[in-house]
Design a protein around this motif. Structure first.
Motif, PDB file in Angstrom:
ATOM      1  N   VAL A   5      10.824   3.784  -7.305  1.00 44.01           N
ATOM      2  CA  VAL A   5      10.480   3.062  -8.523  1.00 44.01           C
ATOM      3  C   VAL A   5      11.044   3.847  -9.702  1.00 44.01           C
ATOM      4  O   VAL A   5      10.677   4.996  -9.918  1.00 44.01           O
ATOM      5  N   LEU A  21       3.657  -3.795  -7.508  1.00 47.07           N
ATOM      6  CA  LEU A  21       3.724  -2.449  -6.942  1.00 47.07           C
ATOM      7  C   LEU A  21       2.333  -1.917  -6.600  1.00 47.07           C
ATOM      8  O   LEU A  21       2.163  -1.199  -5.614  1.00 47.07           O
ATOM      9  N   GLU A  25       1.022  -0.257  -3.109  1.00 44.76           N
ATOM     10  CA  GLU A  25       0.410   1.068  -3.036  1.00 44.76           C
ATOM     11  C   GLU A  25      -0.904   1.045  -2.262  1.00 44.76           C
ATOM     12  O   GLU A  25      -1.370   2.087  -1.812  1.00 44.76           O
ATOM     13  N   HIS A  31       3.931   1.445   3.233  1.00 50.18           N
ATOM     14  CA  HIS A  31       4.869   1.611   2.120  1.00 50.18           C
ATOM     15  C   HIS A  31       4.651   2.949   1.426  1.00 50.18           C
ATOM     16  O   HIS A  31       3.529   3.341   1.157  1.00 50.18           O
ATOM     17  N   LEU A  33       5.739   4.761  -2.061  1.00 50.03           N
ATOM     18  CA  LEU A  33       6.353   4.590  -3.372  1.00 50.03           C
ATOM     19  C   LEU A  33       6.629   5.949  -3.989  1.00 50.03           C
ATOM     20  O   LEU A  33       5.749   6.815  -3.996  1.00 50.03           O
ATOM     21  N   ARG A  35       7.875   7.399  -7.566  1.00 52.32           N
ATOM     22  CA  ARG A  35       8.132   7.029  -8.966  1.00 52.32           C
ATOM     23  C   ARG A  35       8.938   8.119  -9.665  1.00 52.32           C
ATOM     24  O   ARG A  35       8.663   9.301  -9.507  1.00 52.32           O
TER      25      ARG A  35
END
Length: 64
Positions: A5, A21, A25, A31, A33, A35
């Motif tokens: 992201v 998103l 999460e 998943h 993520l 950032r």
């Protein structure tokens, strides 16, 4: 799924993207993520290397 992201503030519909998103999460077993805040001025060369590595290692890249 690995998702990079990129926080850029380029899009006015950031709220919609952040909502989607947030749902992803909620399933950390499915998943991951990662950032990266690109809004800061003067990122170092090392910081850009970290971002590029994350992009290359991700299945999906999302710009928010």
């Amino acid at each position: 799924m690995r998702i990079a992201v990129l926080e850029t503030d380029l899009f006015p519909d950031k709220g919609t993207l952040e909502g989607a998103l947030a749902v992803l999460e909620q399933a950390p077993e499915a998943h991951q993520l990662f950032r990266h805040d690109l809004r800061r001025p003067k990122l170092t060369e090392h910081e850009w290397d970290v971002v590029l590595d994350a992009i290359l290692a991700s299945d999906v890249v999302v710009t928010v």
